[in-house]
Design a protein around this motif. Structure first.
Motif, PDB file in Angstrom:
ATOM      1  N   ILE A  48       1.093   5.386   0.374  1.00  0.00           N
ATOM      2  CA  ILE A  48       0.496   6.665   0.770  1.00  0.00           C
ATOM      3  C   ILE A  48       1.320   7.751   0.067  1.00  0.00           C
ATOM      4  O   ILE A  48       2.475   8.021   0.442  1.00  0.00           O
ATOM      5  CB  ILE A  48       0.529   6.865   2.296  1.00  0.00           C
ATOM      6  CG1 ILE A  48      -0.109   5.657   3.006  1.00  0.00           C
ATOM      7  CG2 ILE A  48      -0.168   8.153   2.691  1.00  0.00           C
ATOM      8  CD1 ILE A  48      -1.544   5.409   2.640  1.00  0.00           C
ATOM      9  N   THR A  49       0.756   8.311  -0.941  1.00  0.00           N
ATOM     10  CA  THR A  49       1.515   9.234  -1.808  1.00  0.00           C
ATOM     11  C   THR A  49       1.845  10.537  -1.091  1.00  0.00           C
ATOM     12  O   THR A  49       1.228  10.901  -0.076  1.00  0.00           O
ATOM     13  CB  THR A  49       0.707   9.525  -3.081  1.00  0.00           C
ATOM     14  OG1 THR A  49      -0.542  10.109  -2.718  1.00  0.00           O
ATOM     15  CG2 THR A  49       0.468   8.252  -3.862  1.00  0.00           C
ATOM     16  N   GLN A  50       2.822  11.222  -1.646  1.00  0.00           N
ATOM     17  CA  GLN A  50       3.262  12.505  -1.090  1.00  0.00           C
ATOM     18  C   GLN A  50       2.127  13.532  -1.217  1.00  0.00           C
ATOM     19  O   GLN A  50       1.452  13.620  -2.235  1.00  0.00           O
ATOM     20  CB  GLN A  50       4.501  13.004  -1.826  1.00  0.00           C
ATOM     21  CG  GLN A  50       5.155  14.216  -1.222  1.00  0.00           C
ATOM     22  CD  GLN A  50       6.432  14.584  -1.947  1.00  0.00           C
ATOM     23  OE1 GLN A  50       6.785  13.955  -2.956  1.00  0.00           O
ATOM     24  NE2 GLN A  50       7.133  15.606  -1.451  1.00  0.00           N
ATOM     25  N   GLY A  51       1.930  14.296  -0.174  1.00  0.00           N
ATOM     26  CA  GLY A  51       0.836  15.266  -0.158  1.00  0.00           C
ATOM     27  C   GLY A  51      -0.420  14.712   0.467  1.00  0.00           C
ATOM     28  O   GLY A  51      -1.398  15.461   0.648  1.00  0.00           O
ATOM     29  N   THR A  52      -0.448  13.434   0.803  1.00  0.00           N
ATOM     30  CA  THR A  52      -1.622  12.831   1.444  1.00  0.00           C
ATOM     31  C   THR A  52      -1.414  12.807   2.951  1.00  0.00           C
ATOM     32  O   THR A  52      -0.366  12.370   3.449  1.00  0.00           O
ATOM     33  CB  THR A  52      -1.838  11.382   0.945  1.00  0.00           C
ATOM     34  OG1 THR A  52      -1.997  11.407  -0.477  1.00  0.00           O
ATOM     35  CG2 THR A  52      -3.058  10.766   1.588  1.00  0.00           C
ATOM     36  N   ALA A  53      -2.418  13.273   3.696  1.00  0.00           N
ATOM     37  CA  ALA A  53      -2.358  13.306   5.160  1.00  0.00           C
ATOM     38  C   ALA A  53      -3.520  12.482   5.707  1.00  0.00           C
ATOM     39  O   ALA A  53      -4.684  12.725   5.345  1.00  0.00           O
ATOM     40  CB  ALA A  53      -2.400  14.733   5.682  1.00  0.00           C
ATOM     41  N   LEU A  54      -3.205  11.537   6.545  1.00  0.00           N
ATOM     42  CA  LEU A  54      -4.216  10.657   7.134  1.00  0.00           C
ATOM     43  C   LEU A  54      -4.122  10.721   8.643  1.00  0.00           C
ATOM     44  O   LEU A  54      -3.028  10.780   9.225  1.00  0.00           O
ATOM     45  CB  LEU A  54      -4.026   9.213   6.674  1.00  0.00           C
ATOM     46  CG  LEU A  54      -4.152   8.937   5.170  1.00  0.00           C
ATOM     47  CD1 LEU A  54      -3.833   7.488   4.873  1.00  0.00           C
ATOM     48  CD2 LEU A  54      -5.538   9.308   4.667  1.00  0.00           C
ATOM     49  N   GLY A  97       3.578  10.271   2.413  1.00  0.00           N
ATOM     50  CA  GLY A  97       2.841  11.424   2.950  1.00  0.00           C
ATOM     51  C   GLY A  97       2.983  11.502   4.454  1.00  0.00           C
ATOM     52  O   GLY A  97       4.021  11.148   5.035  1.00  0.00           O
ATOM     53  N   THR A  98       1.896  11.951   5.117  1.00  0.00           N
ATOM     54  CA  THR A  98       1.900  12.159   6.569  1.00  0.00           C
ATOM     55  C   THR A  98       0.783  11.338   7.209  1.00  0.00           C
ATOM     56  O   THR A  98      -0.367  11.403   6.751  1.00  0.00           O
ATOM     57  CB  THR A  98       1.698  13.652   6.905  1.00  0.00           C
ATOM     58  OG1 THR A  98       2.748  14.410   6.283  1.00  0.00           O
ATOM     59  CG2 THR A  98       1.720  13.879   8.406  1.00  0.00           C
ATOM     60  N   ILE A  99       1.129  10.619   8.255  1.00  0.00           N
ATOM     61  CA  ILE A  99       0.149   9.813   8.986  1.00  0.00           C
ATOM     62  C   ILE A  99       0.258  10.174  10.463  1.00  0.00           C
ATOM     63  O   ILE A  99       1.335  10.140  11.056  1.00  0.00           O
ATOM     64  CB  ILE A  99       0.387   8.302   8.794  1.00  0.00           C
ATOM     65  CG1 ILE A  99       0.123   7.908   7.341  1.00  0.00           C
ATOM     66  CG2 ILE A  99      -0.512   7.497   9.736  1.00  0.00           C
ATOM     67  CD1 ILE A  99       0.335   6.448   7.064  1.00  0.00           C
ATOM     68  N   SER A 146       0.855  -1.193   0.000  1.00  0.00           N
ATOM     69  CA  SER A 146       0.000   0.000   0.000  1.00  0.00           C
ATOM     70  C   SER A 146       0.888   1.240   0.000  1.00  0.00           C
ATOM     71  O   SER A 146       1.867   1.309   0.762  1.00  0.00           O
ATOM     72  CB  SER A 146      -0.908   0.001   1.229  1.00  0.00           C
ATOM     73  OG  SER A 146      -1.733  -1.162   1.241  1.00  0.00           O
TER      74      SER A 146
END
Length: 263
Positions: A121-127, A141-143, A119
């Motif tokens: 989580i691409t750059q610029g995605t925040a979860l 990205g950021t989790i 899986s």
């Protein structure tokens, strides 16, 4: 004379016609006499009665045979043996197994199933929230939350939470939380980890603020900066590395206390 004879015959015929019952009575009486005479022909009543008594005694003396009911045996369920091995053979096989191997088999924890999926989580995605997968994770990205994966965890982004995986690799990543791995932990140059690290082996080339507990070897590269204690089986510190803490090879095979206590 002829006339008188004819008259006599006519008179007799008339008398017979007027009284027909007398002749029938005579016939019945004759039949009755014959019956009486037939029954009275030398019949010994006592002898006949004695014969009957003998027959009755024989009937009483003969035992009455009652049919014997056979007991019905319950049908036992026939079960096939679980194995063709006898009890002696089973005991012999069990005795051949070392006790240590038996205990290790029982104490061994089941290995988690690892799928081939990865899986991303691409750059610029925040979860925000915890993540869990049976495969691998590539976090760019950021989790904000805990991350758990059975496969390999590759972080080039940011994690604000604890992480657990079978293998961990950080490259120019920022992580605030514990890093737990059942395999190897690699912290590349430019990565910053604020938290403790637990693994079977580790290679540190970035900055770590926390204790490092590794069952195997630890390699501290030239660009590494560590603020914390290191517990390992062996440690290799390259020239230029900065360590502010204590290094302990407590998992080594050498009995250090025994060497100094010996006289």
């Amino acid at each position: 004379m002829g006339l008188f004879k004819d008259f006599k015959e006519d008179f007799s015929q008339a008398v017979n016609e007027l009284a027909p019952g007398e002749e029938e009575a005579k016939l019945n009486e004759t039949a009755a006499r014959k019956t009486v005479n037939t029954l009275g022909q030398d019949v010994d009543v006592k002898t006949e009665l004695s014969k009957l008594d003998g027959l009755l005694e024989q009937v009483k003396e003969e035992p009455v045979v009652k049919p014997v009911a056979r007991p019905v045996m319950p049908q036992m369920a026939v079960t096939e043996p679980a194995s063709t091995m006898t009890m002696k053979e089973e005991n012999k096989v069990m005795s051949d197994i070392p006790v240590n191997e038996t205990l290790n088999t029982q104490a061994a924890a089941p290995q988690p199933m690892i799928s081939d999926e990865t899986s991303v989580i691409t750059q610029g995605t925040a979860l925000t929230g915890d993540m869990q997968t049976t495969g691998s994770l590539d976090i760019q990205g950021t989790i904000t939350g805990n991350v758990a994966c059975n496969g390999k965890l590759v972080v080039t982004g940011t994690i604000n939470g604890n992480s657990s995986s079978s293998e961990f690799f950080a490259d120019a990543a920022k992580i605030e939380g514990e890093v737990i791995s059942s395999g190897t932990v690699k912290v590349g140059a430019g990565s910053v980890i604020i938290g403790n690290i637990s693994a079977t082996s580790a290679v540190i080339a970035g900055a770590v603020k926390g204790d490092i507990d590794v069952q195997g070897p630890v390699v501290v590269d030239t660009s590494a900066v560590i603020m914390g204690n290191i517990k390992s089986r062996s440690v290799q510190i390259n020239n230029g590395a900065v360590i502010e803490g204590f290094c302990s090879q407590c998992y080594a095979d050498v009995d250090i206390k025994g060497l100094f206590d010996a006289k």
